[in-house]
Enzyme design. Sequence first.
Site, PDB file in Angstrom:
ATOM      1  N   CYS A 124       0.823  -1.213   0.000  1.00 25.91           N
ATOM      2  CA  CYS A 124       0.000   0.000   0.000  1.00 25.91           C
ATOM      3  C   CYS A 124       0.853   1.258   0.000  1.00 25.91           C
ATOM      4  CB  CYS A 124      -0.926   0.006   1.221  1.00 25.91           C
ATOM      5  SG  CYS A 124      -2.273  -1.189   1.137  1.00 25.91           S
TER       6      CYS A 124
ATOM      7  N   CYS B  24      15.192   3.233  -2.135  1.00 24.13           N
ATOM      8  CA  CYS B  24      14.082   4.003  -2.700  1.00 24.13           C
ATOM      9  C   CYS B  24      13.201   4.415  -1.527  1.00 24.13           C
ATOM     10  CB  CYS B  24      13.315   3.190  -3.744  1.00 24.13           C
ATOM     11  SG  CYS B  24      12.570   1.672  -3.104  1.00 24.13           S
TER      12      CYS B  24
END
Length: 329
Positions: free
Chosen positions: A140, A285
């Site tokens: 999510c 990231c």
Amino acid sequence: YLAAAGIGRIRIVDNDTVDETNLQRQVIHSNAEIGESKVDSAARRIQMLNPLVECEVHQTRMTTENALDLLNDVDVLIDGTDNLPTRYLIDDACAIANIPWVHASLFRYEGQVTVFNHENGPRYRDLHPDPPSPGTVLNCEEAGVIGALPGILGSIQAMEAIKILSGIGEPLSGRLMLIDTKTMETRHLTYEASTTRQEITELNRHNDYAESRCATDGGMPMNSMTVTELHDLMQQEEPPFLLDVRRAEEEDICSIPDTDLRVRHTDIQMHIDEIPSDRVVVVYCRSGIRSMTAIHALAASGRNPELLHNLAGGILAWSAEIDPTMPRY
């Protein structure tokens, strides 16, 4: 909705604590509960709604060691997990315990709901025989989700559980309900139990339904490094080469100090010569997904996989564990 409907006993299993980023979709919690265990926060809210409901809390992850104990005396399981290994574990444990379970998953604006193992009906492994390659499924936080979508799916899951418990209606067994909230279109796909499915008699205790090391699409073992380990290495005389594979606008929000290079993960091949081949390279990231793709590209270009490390949890983990003042997005 389960408590409001008068479900007498609800067992809640979660090892996590409430984080501010959870609140837009996990509305059973509030700002006042940030930092508190999710099971305690949820149980208190349920008791406020219906004090006659018995709440049993377990602040733990479901594992092969405790799965069958957690399912003891359970009539139906509702899946609120966000990772594939646990879903395969749930499926096998429910098959052994002969318990139906209500599954939901989502991606951005789309969601799906179905019921597995209901009255010897199809199981999760019938719909998904083999897990996808690690790194190909976003969570999510990485993919993004509008908070109302989990609410819609959760309400449908609650309705399916009530139907199973009360014996009314026709549960979504063998039927996958799909919803696209951008158009509010719904459709149903049917599926059946596989004729070649192997019966499950015990849980696989050798790998705990998750590899201890990540693997890329090509099956290459991938080293993982925690933010604490990276922080310690950065204090050494020869720190690792730190590679940021996020977008430029993300770099403008925040970056890990002393990052050596920022290259978008899709552009790795065009900048391969800027990345050293004789040093440890740590790739990060936002949450650790795109960095896995970048490492795969580096390895495919001939770089030594032993020198490539994925930063587990990405910059979100750095913000949570190393520098709480760093903006989260």
